[in-house]
Design a protein around this motif. Structure first.
Motif, PDB file in Angstrom:
ATOM      1  N   TRP A   5       0.835  -1.210   0.000  1.00 35.26           N
ATOM      2  CA  TRP A   5       0.000   0.000   0.000  1.00 35.26           C
ATOM      3  C   TRP A   5       0.871   1.262   0.000  1.00 35.26           C
ATOM      4  O   TRP A   5       0.378   2.347   0.259  1.00 35.26           O
ATOM      5  CB  TRP A   5      -0.940   0.055   1.209  1.00 35.26           C
ATOM      6  CG  TRP A   5      -2.119  -0.867   1.156  1.00 35.26           C
ATOM      7  CD1 TRP A   5      -2.228  -2.020   0.434  1.00 35.26           C
ATOM      8  CD2 TRP A   5      -3.367  -0.717   1.853  1.00 35.26           C
ATOM      9  NE1 TRP A   5      -3.444  -2.602   0.644  1.00 35.26           N
ATOM     10  CE2 TRP A   5      -4.160  -1.830   1.518  1.00 35.26           C
ATOM     11  CE3 TRP A   5      -3.874   0.219   2.738  1.00 35.26           C
ATOM     12  CZ2 TRP A   5      -5.453  -2.006   2.028  1.00 35.26           C
ATOM     13  CZ3 TRP A   5      -5.147   0.038   3.242  1.00 35.26           C
ATOM     14  CH2 TRP A   5      -5.929  -1.059   2.889  1.00 35.26           C
ATOM     15  N   ASP A   6       2.181   1.117  -0.245  1.00 32.57           N
ATOM     16  CA  ASP A   6       3.106   2.254  -0.179  1.00 32.57           C
ATOM     17  C   ASP A   6       3.066   2.960   1.171  1.00 32.57           C
ATOM     18  O   ASP A   6       3.344   4.167   1.288  1.00 32.57           O
ATOM     19  CB  ASP A   6       2.812   3.279  -1.285  1.00 32.57           C
ATOM     20  CG  ASP A   6       2.987   2.682  -2.671  1.00 32.57           C
ATOM     21  OD1 ASP A   6       3.685   1.650  -2.797  1.00 32.57           O
ATOM     22  OD2 ASP A   6       2.413   3.236  -3.619  1.00 32.57           O
ATOM     23  N   THR A   7       2.702   2.210   2.193  1.00 35.23           N
ATOM     24  CA  THR A   7       2.643   2.765   3.541  1.00 35.23           C
ATOM     25  C   THR A   7       3.933   3.493   3.902  1.00 35.23           C
ATOM     26  O   THR A   7       5.023   2.971   3.680  1.00 35.23           O
ATOM     27  CB  THR A   7       2.441   1.629   4.559  1.00 35.23           C
ATOM     28  OG1 THR A   7       1.207   0.980   4.286  1.00 35.23           O
ATOM     29  CG2 THR A   7       2.419   2.164   5.971  1.00 35.23           C
ATOM     30  N   HIS A  22      -4.758  -7.142   6.068  1.00 37.37           N
ATOM     31  CA  HIS A  22      -3.589  -6.268   6.171  1.00 37.37           C
ATOM     32  C   HIS A  22      -3.520  -5.729   7.597  1.00 37.37           C
ATOM     33  O   HIS A  22      -4.556  -5.513   8.223  1.00 37.37           O
ATOM     34  CB  HIS A  22      -3.694  -5.107   5.185  1.00 37.37           C
ATOM     35  CG  HIS A  22      -3.458  -5.519   3.763  1.00 37.37           C
ATOM     36  ND1 HIS A  22      -2.381  -5.104   3.042  1.00 37.37           N
ATOM     37  CD2 HIS A  22      -4.164  -6.328   2.944  1.00 37.37           C
ATOM     38  CE1 HIS A  22      -2.423  -5.629   1.829  1.00 37.37           C
ATOM     39  NE2 HIS A  22      -3.509  -6.374   1.737  1.00 37.37           N
ATOM     40  N   TYR A  55      -7.137  -4.358   8.224  1.00 29.34           N
ATOM     41  CA  TYR A  55      -7.993  -4.146   7.062  1.00 29.34           C
ATOM     42  C   TYR A  55      -8.477  -5.503   6.589  1.00 29.34           C
ATOM     43  O   TYR A  55      -7.686  -6.349   6.165  1.00 29.34           O
ATOM     44  CB  TYR A  55      -7.228  -3.433   5.950  1.00 29.34           C
ATOM     45  CG  TYR A  55      -8.014  -3.330   4.666  1.00 29.34           C
ATOM     46  CD1 TYR A  55      -9.036  -2.391   4.528  1.00 29.34           C
ATOM     47  CD2 TYR A  55      -7.756  -4.171   3.587  1.00 29.34           C
ATOM     48  CE1 TYR A  55      -9.769  -2.296   3.358  1.00 29.34           C
ATOM     49  CE2 TYR A  55      -8.485  -4.077   2.413  1.00 29.34           C
ATOM     50  CZ  TYR A  55      -9.495  -3.135   2.301  1.00 29.34           C
ATOM     51  OH  TYR A  55     -10.227  -3.049   1.145  1.00 29.34           O
ATOM     52  N   ILE A  94      -0.788   5.737   6.227  1.00 29.03           N
ATOM     53  CA  ILE A  94      -1.388   4.662   5.425  1.00 29.03           C
ATOM     54  C   ILE A  94      -2.349   5.273   4.414  1.00 29.03           C
ATOM     55  O   ILE A  94      -3.374   5.863   4.793  1.00 29.03           O
ATOM     56  CB  ILE A  94      -2.175   3.698   6.335  1.00 29.03           C
ATOM     57  CG1 ILE A  94      -1.298   3.193   7.480  1.00 29.03           C
ATOM     58  CG2 ILE A  94      -2.744   2.543   5.519  1.00 29.03           C
ATOM     59  CD1 ILE A  94      -2.061   2.447   8.564  1.00 29.03           C
ATOM     60  N   HIS A 105      -7.870   1.428  -2.345  1.00 28.76           N
ATOM     61  CA  HIS A 105      -8.026   0.225  -1.523  1.00 28.76           C
ATOM     62  C   HIS A 105      -9.467   0.042  -1.076  1.00 28.76           C
ATOM     63  O   HIS A 105      -9.731  -0.373   0.032  1.00 28.76           O
ATOM     64  CB  HIS A 105      -7.101   0.296  -0.319  1.00 28.76           C
ATOM     65  CG  HIS A 105      -5.667   0.449  -0.694  1.00 28.76           C
ATOM     66  ND1 HIS A 105      -4.964  -0.536  -1.340  1.00 28.76           N
ATOM     67  CD2 HIS A 105      -4.824   1.491  -0.577  1.00 28.76           C
ATOM     68  CE1 HIS A 105      -3.734  -0.110  -1.580  1.00 28.76           C
ATOM     69  NE2 HIS A 105      -3.626   1.120  -1.129  1.00 28.76           N
TER      70      HIS A 105
END
Lengths: 489, 489
Positions: free
Chosen positions: B72-74, B129, B254, B483, B488
């Motif tokens: 998620w490129d968190t 997640h 998630y 986040i 998403h």
């Protein structure tokens, strides 16, 4: 009205000026004879007609020349239930109360209560407006007692802090002097009496990291303690006179520009402002207070009498389900999970049923209120009272902070109203009535209250009392206050 | 990442498929050696540099070619404290976890955990997640354990209900069959295995007044119980290995289109949506949980060890104040009132101090979290743990219900962040950074996290770490996740 309250204060408080058990007078119980609210000014004949379950007449105040309008032109209406109890178990109170500063013991010795009150009134008094609804259960005794006395307990709790509240610019002191004068921690005095307090020495300065406490919290504390005192008084009366039952209590106090809404039970207060509805109370039911009840049952399992489990299940567990994994939740949980059923889980759940059918130990459907000291689980020696709380939740509405229109009101209702009409429906009905009246018609709030009772009681048809949409009307007692806010900031 | 989690599951859960104590393996403690989060991929040298209290370098992931971006490129960033502890007591975790349906005991006998996991994955798995922050105190042990294992406990709790959650159209059944197949009350089965459940006879129909329970509440219950299991595991480890301390825990799950934010402690999660900030958690401190703590002290006074009073005072009472009327509040009160001081009131208040200085029994400043099983009041035998709760409050955010822009994010931070920066300041900083980056730059969330840590740590000046407005920066450990929500739903 003020005079009547004063007389009651004088009779009940006595002239001691002491805060210890001011209500222990045997003649008090005379005041607890059943009647409808005094402000309705009903004749004996009217009282009898009011209790006619077949016609369920709606009683109002203010629309009859013989009757005075309530202060603030407050609207009030009520109706008895459809055969649920012989008497209307709802009670209402509307008062204006003068709070007199408690005078130190020495100087009041020998004074009569009357002297005390009148001197105080002139010099140092505070005044609050008060509206309250009491929804009795298992008899009207507790509701009648509370309607006659709760405002006096609030008055009594406020007497110590009159000076503090009047001096709104100075934060409440941590300590009151022994003669009830007020001392600030710095040693400055805002009361005229000299106290025995000394400023701390340097070595004690660590004690001075004190919390900031607002005046508002003093009033909240006073109301909370007044409810507790009222509950204790009902306990004394119940044990000496054998009274039964309890009541939900919803009280509104207007003091120094703020409205305090104290609720213990399932009555409800909403504010209608500029057409919007704003809740001013939460209801306390076995569902909303489940975790508190379960936690107590978990910590003190003897209170469950080996008959109940503190766990919650979606329904009762059957014997043959031992060993299965079934849904449950514990006191600490908001969510649900599966547990393997053991023999102990077959006990009756402490909180059982849903919505209006939810009950504490299969007995009572509300979890806060006054009274119920003798209440036990049917055919058992298990007491319910430890699970009930007499403490209200108090919400504060700062009237002075808002501009109010002529149609802005607070609506108080017992659950007889709210069970069948939503907040929005109540607001729409009130707005419709008020906007159809001239703004200077003092009866408009009474008409709104009457409309709300009519709307929730419905009309008697072949198959019972029916609402306009033909759903069943409320078969409960219904009591409604409509309190205007315009002009009271 | 998935493979690493699976390996850990295989190692820790073992292949029994049983829900009873799956974590009792002696080799577990190997997993608890201190390190920084694995996803930072720090070399030994980097780890050492990260712990330099004089420079306090900010660690991030994703901005270096050697490092992978988190799913998620968190964005993530952290910094050690300014000398408060030798090691950074914050720990972070970010995982994607596959939940395998628990297979009935007979059929799994003889299967290895690996078989179990892989079969499940192909056929019946669910995936969630997971992001979490653990703010350790009195050592990093509990935080390290929780960071390695809490998601596995959540996984374990979800295994029983995989079928239930997958079948979102059917309400959760009251009973699971013994082989973990799902049975509805009507007898219809949504799982392939035949159970031993029989539909009730007519005489039992009163048992069928069941409550409606949503799938969401099952996930909440699973997370709540996972926290409890995690706490119990830490207790076992603490008693066998002598670990000390505890940690606050903030975990985000998630699953099936919804975000569950579970918080036990004083970390915080906020949502930034369309420039607005929306709180996703509440903090649990001696102030916010005062009434719960006092209620326990009131019900079980032996827990106070004759050293503490459950009453609250604005400051400690001095001996010479006995007999005075002073401000107090009891467990049932929100407001304050005056009481006449007695000898017992001289005891130390159970909850003492204000704001960040508030402490339970003069010892700990948070009231929920994991661990702390050995924690006692200094120089006494009074245990703190009974007053601490390991149960999180779980809030649900239905991601699928909203349209999210490219700058909409959830920010998680330990109190090192929130002590010096407000929700609004955090949102403004994040929005500024994100709007200055190309929307397709995967590093933008890392840059936002780094900016937040920089902003709250400040710059080392002559008189310590200073914010841009010259106020003191946070001297605490600071950890931040950013986040993104776009894409998403």
């Amino acid at each position: 009205m003020i005079n009547r309250v004063k007389a009651a204060v004088a009779q009940l408080v006595g002239g001691t000026g002491s805060s210890s058990s001011p209500w222990n007078c045997p003649e008090c119980s005379l005041a607890f004879q059943y009647s409808r609210p005094a402000f309705l000014h009903l004749s004996a004949e009217e009282s009898e007609r009011a209790a006619d379950h077949s016609t369920r007449p709606i009683l109002v105040t203010g629309q009859d020349r013989r009757r005075q309008l309530l202060p603030w032109d407050t609207g009030y209406a009520e109706v008895i239930n459809a055969g649920k109890s012989v008497l209307n178990e709802d009670q209402a109170a509307r008062e204006i109360v003068s709070v007199e500063k408690r005078v130190c013991k020495n100087s009041t010795a020998g004074k009569t209560a009357k002297d005390d009150v009148s001197v105080g009134k002139e010099r140092d008094g505070l005044q609050f407006h008060y509206w309250a609804l009491f929804d009795g259960h298992a008899g009207a005794d507790a509701a009648v007692m509370a309607a006659r006395l709760l405002h006096l307990h609030i008055c009594e709790q406020l007497r110590d802090i009159v000076d503090v509240l009047r001096d709104g610019d100075v934060p409440p002191p941590i300590s009151l002097t022994s003669n009830a004068g007020v001392v600030t921690e710095g040693g400055a005095k805002s009361a005229p009496h000299q106290g025995d307090w000394e400023p701390p020495t340097d070595s004690e300065s660590r004690f001075l990291l004190e919390k900031e406490i607002s005046h508002e919290y003093l009033v909240i504390g006073a109301i909370e303690n007044a409810f507790r005192q009222m509950d204790q008084q009902i306990e004394r009366e119940q044990s000496s006179h054998g009274y039964l039952g309890g009541c939900c209590a919803l009280a509104v106090v207007y003091l120094l520009g703020k409205i305090y809404v104290a609720n213990a039970g399932d009555s409800r207060a909403i504010l209608i402002r500029n057409g919007e509805t704003i809740p001013l109370s939460n209801e306390f039911t076995p569902e909303s207070e489940r975790q508190r009840l379960q936690y107590l049952g978990y910590l003190q399992p003897h209170l469950l009498g080996n008959e109940f489990t503190h766990l919650e299940f979606p329904r009762r567990i059957q014997h043959r389900e031992i060993g299965r994994k079934m849904l449950f939740r514990d006191y600490s949980m908001t969510g649900w999970a599966y547990k393997t059923i053991e023999k102990d889980d077959l006990k009756f759940p402490l909180v059982y049923g849903e919505g209006k059918k939810a009950r504490v130990m299969a007995t009572i459907g509300v979890t806060r209120g006054l009274g119920d000291h003798n209440l036990k689980v049917y055919c058992s020696n298990i007491h319910i009272k430890p699970f009930l709380s007499c403490i209200p939740e108090v919400k504060v509405y700062d009237v002075a902070k808002y501009e109010h229109g002529v149609d802005d009101v607070i609506v108080l209702g017992t659950d007889g109203l709210w069970d069948v009409v939503s907040d929005r429906e109540v607001a729409d009905a009130v707005i419709r009535i008020l906007s159809n009246c001239e703004p200077d018609n003092p009866n408009r709030f009474t008409m709104a209250a009457e409309d709300l009772v009519m709307r929730s009681r419905g009309i008697l048809k072949e198959h019972g009392w029916r609402l306009s949409n033909d759903r069943l009307g409320s078969g409960d007692d219904i009591s409604v206050f409509v309190i205007p806010l315009y002009g009271h900031t």
